[in-house]
Design an enzyme around this catalytic site. Sequence first.
Site, PDB file in Angstrom:
ATOM      1  CD  GLN A  74     -33.774  18.931  55.616  1.00 44.55           C
ATOM      2  OE1 GLN A  74     -32.935  18.368  55.022  1.00 44.55           O
ATOM      3  NE2 GLN A  74     -34.292  19.022  57.070  1.00 44.55           N
ATOM      4  NE  ARG A 295       4.039  26.035  35.362  1.00 46.92           N
ATOM      5  CZ  ARG A 295       4.484  27.148  35.131  1.00 46.92           C
ATOM      6  NH1 ARG A 295       6.031  27.345  35.118  1.00 46.92           N
ATOM      7  NH2 ARG A 295       3.690  28.381  35.265  1.00 46.92           N
ATOM      8  CE  LYS A 313       3.218  28.775  31.383  1.00 46.91           C
ATOM      9  NZ  LYS A 313       3.424  30.138  30.781  1.00 46.91           N
ATOM     10  CG  HIS A 325      21.674  18.022  33.315  1.00 41.57           C
ATOM     11  ND1 HIS A 325      22.662  16.877  33.363  1.00 41.57           N
ATOM     12  CD2 HIS A 325      21.947  18.727  32.325  1.00 41.57           C
ATOM     13  CE1 HIS A 325      23.689  17.287  32.658  1.00 41.57           C
ATOM     14  NE2 HIS A 325      23.287  18.203  31.731  1.00 41.57           N
ATOM     15  CE1 TYR A 328       9.367  27.297  32.794  1.00 42.53           C
ATOM     16  CE2 TYR A 328      10.322  29.118  31.551  1.00 42.53           C
ATOM     17  CZ  TYR A 328       9.283  28.714  32.170  1.00 42.53           C
ATOM     18  OH  TYR A 328       8.125  29.120  32.090  1.00 42.53           O
ATOM     19  CG  ASN A 339      22.158  17.575  23.679  1.00 44.57           C
ATOM     20  OD1 ASN A 339      21.929  16.481  24.107  1.00 44.57           O
ATOM     21  ND2 ASN A 339      22.868  18.462  24.158  1.00 44.57           N
ATOM     22  CB  ALA A 385      28.735  27.197  26.330  1.00 47.94           C
TER      23      ALA A 385
END
Length: 423
Positions: A74, A295, A313, A325, A328, A339, A385
Amino acid sequence: MAKATTAILLAAGEGKRMVSKKQKVMHDLCGRPMLGWVMRSVQQHITERPIVVLGFDGESVKDYFGKDCTYAYQQNVPGNRVDALRAGVSAVNADTGYVLVMAGNMPLITDRTVAALVEAAKGFSASRLICFSDDEDTLISPAYCFEISVLRECLKMDASDIESYVSCLRKKNMAVVDVYAPYIEGMEIADREDLWCCNAILRREINASLMRKGVTFIDPESAYIDADVRIGMDTVIYPDVYMSGRTVIGEGCRIYNGCRFDNTVVGDNCDMQAVVAIDAVVDDGARVGPYVRLRPNTHIGKNCKIGNFVEIKNSTIGEKTSVAHLTYVGDSDVGSHVNMGCGTVFVNYDGFEKHRCKVGDNVFLGCQTALVAPVTVGDDVYTAAGSVITEDIPAGTLAIARTRQENKEGWVAKYRAIKKKEK
């Protein structure tokens, strides 16, 4: 069923009442721009690509719809709808047939009404939509279907609005057929309040449709499900859930409070609690959450357990693996029956590049294990550990990567005495 040749969708206005830098018709309604809802209603009733008349912020419309549409511009913005219509008709190549004319901010118009508009015009000069409410209020909606040659003749006349052409045609004894629909279908979104009202209507329809297909909502008013989302029967949706994009949820799932899924696929019989997932896949039987972030390019295998405060991720997690728990996992391939102890971290970034880790099957990663990529952990491996793993671990090995503990008896008292003297 009759079809029109094309549709001219008017989307050039500035929409100042929206108070936005964005073109009005590109504001989102349940996962689609409002013009997308109009497009969806007209596409099956036309034979050629729809013509979208652009003006203000026209490039954003082109970016979204791409080659699915023909575009006209237009020249006078702000202008009136007759100016926009002239621009749209200039892009119509056919000499015969019918053209739908519709405002791009009418997202509640249904394909059934569009079909009726096209069918009514057949054999006449035009049809127009009139919407009515229960209290007999009427609204002449900016939705028409014109015979092409008639429309071109109309545009030779000066007019301030399209409705003037309807009056002119009738004065010339050229039939214009009125099509009636509920008042809401003619609603044009002009401001943010209209947008909110319209969004609520569409969301209610989406949730009701899902319930008819066997989905249970604990509180449908507090579940926000976009139009392209698919959910299987016997799935239960709890309050405060958001699903967008092309998310697919399987059958028999429980989607608890606080979940947000975007373009995510969840298999059958999964439990999801307070999970944020974007471009992820979760296979059947997985238990994920609470407070989990998945992610892009994450794939969770069957019957996995992904627990509290876990972020994953660009990784694959094998079947029956437990990431319980405070963990990352980034840029890694993890096997089945693994585990991971609390606080496990995959150290995937060296400050310049991302690297991948590979973890085999039946692995036990002790609490606070750090895998410094790139490393490969073989099958049946245990890590002690607190280990910082920087080298590959062969299958069947216990890896210990930490300094030996040393206890210095009496050190605390001596240290405190020194500090007191310094004061």
